[in-house]
Design a protein around this motif. Structure first.
Motif, mmCIF file in Angstrom:
data_model
loop_
_atom_site.group_PDB
_atom_site.id
_atom_site.type_symbol
_atom_site.label_atom_id
_atom_site.label_comp_id
_atom_site.label_asym_id
_atom_site.label_seq_id
_atom_site.Cartn_x
_atom_site.Cartn_y
_atom_site.Cartn_z
ATOM 1 N N CYS A 118 11.392 27.229 39.415
ATOM 2 C CA CYS A 118 10.787 26.706 40.651
ATOM 3 C C CYS A 118 9.491 27.452 40.954
ATOM 4 O O CYS A 118 9.483 28.680 41.043
ATOM 5 C CB CYS A 118 11.776 26.857 41.804
ATOM 6 N N CYS A 121 9.660 29.671 44.055
ATOM 7 C CA CYS A 121 10.451 30.888 43.878
ATOM 8 C C CYS A 121 9.635 31.954 43.155
ATOM 9 O O CYS A 121 9.643 33.127 43.548
ATOM 10 C CB CYS A 121 11.722 30.581 43.084
ATOM 11 N N ARG A 124 6.890 33.551 45.288
ATOM 12 C CA ARG A 124 7.371 34.557 46.239
ATOM 13 C C ARG A 124 7.329 35.959 45.641
ATOM 14 O O ARG A 124 7.254 36.947 46.352
ATOM 15 C CB ARG A 124 8.807 34.232 46.675
ATOM 16 N N CYS A 142 15.762 22.959 43.208
ATOM 17 C CA CYS A 142 15.828 24.231 43.930
ATOM 18 C C CYS A 142 16.158 23.910 45.384
ATOM 19 O O CYS A 142 15.330 23.321 46.098
ATOM 20 C CB CYS A 142 14.483 24.968 43.825
ATOM 21 N N ARG A 143 17.359 24.272 45.798
ATOM 22 C CA ARG A 143 17.795 23.920 47.145
ATOM 23 C C ARG A 143 17.017 24.694 48.206
ATOM 24 O O ARG A 143 16.823 24.212 49.320
ATOM 25 C CB ARG A 143 19.296 24.180 47.284
ATOM 26 N N ARG A 144 16.585 25.895 47.857
ATOM 27 C CA ARG A 144 15.836 26.686 48.834
ATOM 28 C C ARG A 144 14.510 26.014 49.198
ATOM 29 O O ARG A 144 14.135 25.954 50.369
ATOM 30 C CB ARG A 144 15.552 28.080 48.273
ATOM 31 N N HIS A 145 13.814 25.492 48.189
ATOM 32 C CA HIS A 145 12.475 24.953 48.404
ATOM 33 C C HIS A 145 12.391 23.442 48.287
ATOM 34 O O HIS A 145 11.299 22.879 48.390
ATOM 35 C CB HIS A 145 11.490 25.603 47.422
ATOM 36 N N ARG A 146 13.543 22.781 48.043
ATOM 37 C CA ARG A 146 13.590 21.321 47.974
ATOM 38 C C ARG A 146 12.614 20.776 46.924
ATOM 39 O O ARG A 146 11.914 19.793 47.159
ATOM 40 C CB ARG A 146 13.276 20.708 49.343
ATOM 41 N N SER A 163 12.141 16.887 49.903
ATOM 42 C CA SER A 163 12.641 17.231 51.238
ATOM 43 C C SER A 163 12.807 16.006 52.133
ATOM 44 O O SER A 163 13.581 16.049 53.099
ATOM 45 C CB SER A 163 11.705 18.244 51.911
#
Length: 270
Positions: A118, A121, A124, A142-146, A163
């Motif tokens: 991702c 990710c 970051r 990636c569920r964190r960042h859709r 999203s």
């Protein structure tokens, strides 16, 4: 070896290489889960202005090959790399530690098994480049960042933002749920068969509600060509553009639903 690259204050890089375990290098690089370990060592060498072959040779404890094989050698190599990179062993263990012989035998085929991590990710952690990783087939987003990270997302541009498509998140949860109920090999086979079944339906002009709307939302004006390429079944390297990811995303809820139904029918008692 210069003073700036010599945290152990040794006279030569060769002297650093013989320390067991290796002394930490001055600069580290953040490992990414699924990244091929030799690619990570290349990033680590670049961060420390070292030659790649020089660093791999230093990390390779040839004496340990006879001592630790077969079970403990990989663990030993992971511990040496963790010590040199000043990284927790757990992070180093999450790298892809496939046999380097697979890469040497067919680098092109090996590269096709990798997909970028991702992009948000990695950003970051201050990583701007693409980090190819060995991701499991069920890691489709990636569920964190859709962001979509499925098989078609072979570039950063192809990691489309989903999203605004909550049904994709629901489908991914259902996909993961199948792995708790069935062997992962059966799930992967069912997903592949369902994908081909839906492609066959599209070739016949049958659309499931929602598919065309998702395509229009994700890749307006470009999805028709990507869909034609997918449905043609032409061999060769697939297009890495974002429109191909849009096709994959558009049919994903229906692929998972059909696969789950197939798995349920095959696992039901006679």
């Amino acid at each position: 070896m210069t003073a700036g690259l010599n945290p152990a204050r040794l006279a030569r890089f060769a002297d650093w290489a013989t320390t067991l375990p290796p002394r930490p290098l001055p600069r580290t690089a953040t490992p990414v889960a699924g990244e091929y370990y030799l690619d990570y060592i290349a990033r680590l060498a670049k961060a420390n202005h070292l030659d790649y072959l020089e660093l791999t040779g230093a990390l390779n404890d040839t004496a340990a090959i006879t001592v630790y094989r077969p079970a403990g050698w990989k663990r030993h190599e992971q511990e040496r790399l963790a010590a040199a990179a000043s990284q927790p062993l757990a992070r180093i263990a999450r790298l892809c530690w496939d046999d380097h012989g697979d890469y040497l035998r067919d680098p092109g085929a090996f590269a096709q098994m990798l997909r970028p991590a991702c992009r948000r990710c990695t950003a970051r952690h201050g990583i701007t480049g693409v980090i190819p990783c060995r991701l499991p087939p069920h890691q489709t987003l990636c569920r964190r960042h859709r962001l979509w990270t499925g098989p078609a997302a072979r570039t950063h541009a192809a990691q489309l933002d989903i999203s605004q498509l909550p049904e994709i998140l629901q489908a991914q949860r259902r996909h993961l749920a199948q792995l708790h109920r069935h062997p992962w090999q059966d799930v992967d086979t069912a997903i592949s068969a369902a994908t081909q079944a839906i492609y066959q339906a599209l070739r016949g002009g049958t659309w499931i509600p929602g598919q065309r709307q998702r395509l229009d939302q994700l890749a307006p004006g470009t999805w028709e060509q990507a869909l034609a390429s997918v449905l043609s079944g032409r061999r060769g390297r697939p297009d890495d553009g974002p429109a191909r990811s849009a096709v994959e995303i558009a049919i994903y809820p229906d692929v998972v639903w059909l696969a789950a139904r197939s798995l349920r029918e095959h696992s039901a008692p006679p």
